[in-house]
Enzyme design. Structure first.
Site, PDB file in Angstrom:
ATOM      1  N   HIS A 257       1.000  -1.281   0.009  1.00 39.43           N
ATOM      2  CA  HIS A 257       0.143   0.101   0.278  1.00 39.43           C
ATOM      3  C   HIS A 257       0.954   1.188  -0.021  1.00 39.43           C
ATOM      4  CE1 HIS A 257      -3.129   2.378   0.397  1.00 39.43           C
ATOM      5  NE2 HIS A 257      -2.729   2.680   1.899  1.00 39.43           N
TER       6      HIS A 257
ATOM      7  N   GLU B 122      -1.731  -5.128  -4.362  1.00 35.63           N
ATOM      8  CA  GLU B 122      -2.564  -4.564  -2.939  1.00 35.63           C
ATOM      9  C   GLU B 122      -4.431  -5.566  -3.398  1.00 35.63           C
ATOM     10  OE1 GLU B 122      -3.408  -0.791  -0.979  1.00 35.63           O
ATOM     11  OE2 GLU B 122      -4.821  -0.755  -2.953  1.00 35.63           O
TER      12      GLU B 122
ATOM     13  N   ASN C 248      25.937 -23.954  -5.972  1.00 40.15           N
ATOM     14  CA  ASN C 248      27.028 -25.320  -6.739  1.00 40.15           C
ATOM     15  C   ASN C 248      26.061 -25.976  -4.883  1.00 40.15           C
ATOM     16  OD1 ASN C 248      28.114 -24.429  -8.947  1.00 40.15           O
ATOM     17  ND2 ASN C 248      29.800 -24.589  -7.579  1.00 40.15           N
TER      18      ASN C 248
END
Length: 666
Positions: A46, A68, A403
């Site tokens: 918001h 929102e 990795n």
């Protein structure tokens, strides 16, 4: 109103809110029913929407508005958060971050509308995400008071076929920049007509001398609902009451002016009082910290470096003249420069959290991409290190974590079959160790298959089949070579043999080292050891023949004198010494730097340097002592010499080379 003055503030705050969205959404994924988390995410979205709207970034505002709406539905219990919804929300946050990157680079949000994401967010709700605000226009018939000038303007508008509208605009109570929001309303309405009156006045609105409501009177030929919808499209507009003023509904204001002025004066006094209180509170908060450009700190560090060089020079003169008072002054100067150096160092220190904070989200996406289950556990995020080093840490850690996820952690079924928990564990931790900062990346996966690494090395011609007496470390070192990979197939994540090469190169450029510990079936740990700073270090000055070299103290284990007969020659002419029942290979620094060794000595001075757990003895002619040195770059012509990590200027103005401990060890 000039909005560019707010751009820097917007970028910083928007970045914080996007980071907050990422962090809280990761937590929400773990606890999808946590209403408090949903509320926090909603508040960030918001606020971000409001800020974007204030700055005129319409596409960014529309995207956060759609986001929102979804969050509001989840907050109100109308929607159950699930992994598919989280995927869309994460993509939305990525898009917001891209908007921000474009804004940082160009000052505008670009042309990308991300309509596919807006549609995806709307689709979650099963309906268009437009605001369903219902007009609550006041009933017609009420008299509207204006001064003589405005009344004449209204009457003239009617005669020319214009309509006269009055809009009462109410801002959201959380609106931070009321005047900026009002400015956007004015600009939007002026697309359809002319504003002939506002209450309070335009000047008072610009000065934020109003509560959360203001009214405007507009003459226009456009439909009233079209203008109202345009105003409502601006964020942080709570309500708009629209009314068309008909003929006969206007009267001239005269008698009430005085009362109005008294009211306005009281209002202004109250506003000034509130603003003063806010300024005082802001002053109290901001007086504790100051934002400083990193370049200014670099200049300060360079000045401290020059001071240390001059101090070393004066120390040399003090020894030459052997004056007691002179020496006392030098000792005082030494304390001052040390304190100054420490103070500047602390200012430059930042927590590694700046780098770590991006990884939870990255690992979450990796887990989904690879179809694996693992948890990332981080610790020591508040460990501080020089800002220059922190900025360079991102890439090596990304490669190591990727990795660990791709090579280390097994598939869930394989883990269960091997008696392990279905979900893997990857640890990322940081801590201080003396003058170093240590960062560890550890997984509980399958470990490095040393035999497979060896076979790959033979296939690539890096190793002969009869070379079977390699140590574990020597086999692991192949993994750090360019283009070396044990993967048979190249994927988006691995297989090109680039990752660990980048890690080693980058860490060594930073003056650090990488150590690997692995156990088949148990997991692998990468240990990165870095200096706290790159600018000034403690070094041991040594000589070979007449040349002076500096060895970083942090890499020295100890210094011993060894009789000539205690130096043993083993296979292939390698020399070793025995130190407390430990075999330590030795090298002559003379040979390393291309000089003739002095073999007629009866006793050698050996500096034992370490690289991780490996020790190597370096034979030097003479020790000159320990001192702070300022590291200077060798420049482009000499940067390829891996034995030398830099140079320093000594007290007498001469230049000494700084040896790289990584290259000294066997």
């Amino acid at each position: 109103m000039e909005m560019s003055q707010y751009l820097g503030m917007f970028i910083e705050e928007a970045r914080d809110h996007i980071q907050s969205l990422n962090d809280n959404m990761l937590k929400l994924e773990e606890s999808p029913d946590d209403l408090q988390l949903i509320n926090e995410i909603f508040r960030s979205a918001h606020t971000l929407k409001g800020m974007a709207g204030t700055m005129g970034f319409v596409n960014m505002q529309k995207l956060t508005h759609a986001m929102e709406n979804v969050l509001a539905a989840a907050r109100d219990g109308k929607l159950k958060v699930n992994p598919n919804i989280m995927d869309v929300l994460f993509k939305t946050v990525d898009a917001l971050e891209e908007y921000l990157d474009v804004i940082v680079a160009t000052g505008t949000e670009g042309q990308e509308t991300n309509s596919h994401l807006v549609n995806a967010l709307n689709a979650i709700l099963g309906k268009p995400a437009e605001d369903m605000a219902v007009s609550s226009a006041p009933k017609a018939g009420k008299k509207h008071e204006y001064d003589e000038f405005v009344v004449r303007a209204i009457e003239r508008a009617w005669t020319q076929g214009f309509n006269v509208y009055k809009f009462n605009v109410e801002l959201d109570q959380n609106c931070l920049l009321k005047s900026a929001r009002a400015y956007l309303v004015f600009r939007a309405v002026e697309e359809f007509g002319e504003i002939i009156h506002s209450k309070p006045s335009v000047q008072d609105i610009e000065d934020e001398k109003f509560d959360f409501e203001f009214s405007i009177t507009v003459v226009s030929k456009q439909p009233i609902e079209k203008i109202r919808e345009r105003i409502l499209s601006i964020s942080e507009i709570r309500e708009v009451k629209a009314l068309e003023i008909k003929s006969g509904e206007v009267e001239r204001a005269e008698e009430k002016e005085e009362v109005e002025e008294v009211h306005q004066e009281h209002y202004v006094q109250e506003t000034v009082k509130v603003v003063r209180q806010q300024k005082q509170e802001t002053l109290q908060k901001t007086s504790k910290t100051v934002r400083v450009d990193i370049e200014r700190l670099d200049v300060l560090m360079n000045l401290v470096s020059e001071l240390i060089i001059i101090k070393s020079r004066i120390e040399g003169l003090a020894k030459k003249y052997n004056d007691r008072q002179y020496e006392e002054s030098i000792e005082y100067l030494e304390r001052i420069t040390t304190s100054l150096h420490d103070a500047v160092m602390k200012v430059r220190m930042v927590p590694v959290e700046r780098v770590f904070s991006r990884f939870p989200r990255m690992m979450r996406d990796l887990a989904r991409e690879l179809g694996k289950e693992f948890e990332l556990v981080m610790s020591g995020e508040d460990t501080e290190v020089d800002r220059t080093i922190v900025d360079e840490l991102g890439d090596p850690l990304i490669h190591l974590l990727r990795n660990a996820a791709d090579h280390g952690i097994e598939d869930p079924e394989e883990r269960v079959k091997n008696g392990k928990p279905r979900s893997g564990l990857i640890k990322l931790c940081a801590y201080h160790d003396g003058n170093n900062v240590v960062i560890e990346v550890e997984d509980d996966g399958k470990g490095i298959d040393l035999e497979k690494v060896k076979q790959k090395a033979i296939e690539k011609g890096l190793l002969k089949e009869d070379q079977i007496d390699l140590s574990e470390q020597e086999i692991i070192d192949f993994l750090f070579m360019p283009s070396f990979s044990t993967k048979d197939k190249v994927t988006n994540l691995s297989g090109r043999g680039v990752g660990l090469d980048v890690v080693k190169t980058k860490i060594e450029q930073l003056g650090g080292m990488v150590e690997v510990k692995t156990q088949k079936g148990k997991g692998t740990k990468f240990i990165i050891r870095l200096p706290l700073t790159l600018a000034i270090i403690q070094a041991l000055l040594v000589t070979v023949h007449d040349e002076i070299y500096a060895i970083p103290v942090a890499s020295i284990r100890e210094i011993v004198d060894v009789a000539k007969e205690d130096v043993k020659v083993v296979q292939k002419g390698k020399e070793i010494i025995m130190l407390r029942n430990q075999v330590i290979p030795i090298k002559h620094l003379h040979s390393i730097v291309g000089l003739e060794p002095l073999l007629d000595k009866k006793k050698f001075t050996v500096v034992i340097v370490r690289r991780g757990e490996k020790l190597t003895g370096i034979i030097v002619d003479k020790l000159l002592g320990q001192q702070d040195i300022v590291i200077k770059s060798l420049g482009k012509y000499l940067e390829g010499i891996r034995l030398i990590s830099g140079a320093t200027i000594l007290g007498d103005g001469s230049v000494a080379m700084i040896l790289d401990p990584n290259m000294l060890t066997v």
